[in-house]
Design an enzyme around this catalytic site. Structure first.
Site, PDB file in Angstrom:
ATOM      1  N   HIS A   1     -56.177 -40.181  25.098  1.00 33.78           N
ATOM      2  CA  HIS A   1     -56.093 -40.996  26.309  1.00 33.78           C
ATOM      3  C   HIS A   1     -57.463 -41.588  26.624  1.00 33.78           C
ATOM      4  O   HIS A   1     -58.495 -40.928  26.462  1.00 33.78           O
ATOM      5  CB  HIS A   1     -55.633 -40.148  27.503  1.00 33.78           C
TER       6      HIS A   1
ATOM      7  N   THR B   1     -62.553 -31.433  13.785  1.00 33.25           N
ATOM      8  CA  THR B   1     -62.984 -32.709  14.342  1.00 33.25           C
ATOM      9  C   THR B   1     -63.509 -33.672  13.286  1.00 33.25           C
ATOM     10  O   THR B   1     -63.827 -34.811  13.601  1.00 33.25           O
ATOM     11  CB  THR B   1     -64.093 -32.482  15.388  1.00 33.25           C
TER      12      THR B   1
END
Length: 204
Positions: A122, A174
């Protein structure tokens, strides 16, 4: 112009179709979409299993495929609303695992319990708007063949995990993990790699 393109190019028609597919404020398709429409758009390989309590939030405007003899366990959630989801043959999606596209999982890979694999983020940059209402961004996640992802791991957007790699329980991935590696930690780091010359797993 294709049928889908004509819908996307007409804001009023696009809004109407969106309402027909998805209840306002939700990310789960309407019941008629899940039970009827999706059957014509998504692929299920022979012998594949989706447990009764799995939540398949699948939409016809993006692709979904589950390979032969693969399994989606109870309480798992798979959502292709913002990107395609492909799961290869003989793979296993563990209990309570969440997969949000765009995600591609190879053959004979598996997740343990409570794994999150999300190609979605988001926006948060505009502080006058809640992140929930800002535009989303997506980056492809690719998990190659024969990968094992331990319990409670998180795989973030844009990551590739190479063939026959193992991600230790509780890790947060990541960055890309090379093939034939063992990675652990937050953020996950490679601690072992397979040496084909000596045919042993060696410390990285």
């Amino acid at each position: 112009m294709s049928f889908v393109s004509s819908i996307k190019s007409n804001p009023k028609l696009k809004k109407l179709v969106h309402w027909m597919l998805i209840p306002p404020g939700q990310s789960r398709p309407r019941l008629w979409v899940r039970l009827i429409l999706n059957r014509f758009f998504h692929e299920r390989g022979k012998g594949s299993v989706v447990r009764r309590n799995a939540r398949m939030d699948l939409f016809p405007f993006n692709k979904f495929a589950l390979g032969a003899k693969s399994i989606v366990e109870d309480f798992a959630v798979i959502n292709n609303g913002v990107g395609d989801v492909f799961i290869g043959e003989g793979s296993g999606v563990g209990i309570s695992t969440v997969i949000i596209g765009p995600v591609k999982i190879g053959n004979f890979s598996m997740t343990a319990q409570h794994v999150v694999i999300s190609g979605l983020n988001h926006g948060y940059q505009d502080v006058s708007i809640p992140p929930r209402h800002q535009k989303v961004t997506t980056k492809q996640i690719t998990i190659d063949d024969n990968v094992w992802i331990g319990a409670n791991c998180v795989v973030t957007a844009g990551v590739t995990i190479g063939k026959h790699s193992v991600i230790g329980a509780g890790s947060v991935v990541t960055r890309d993990i090379p093939p034939y590696s063992v990675a652990v930690g937050n953020p996950a780091k490679v601690i072992k790699q397979y040496n084909f010359t000596t045919q042993t797993w060696e410390k990285a």
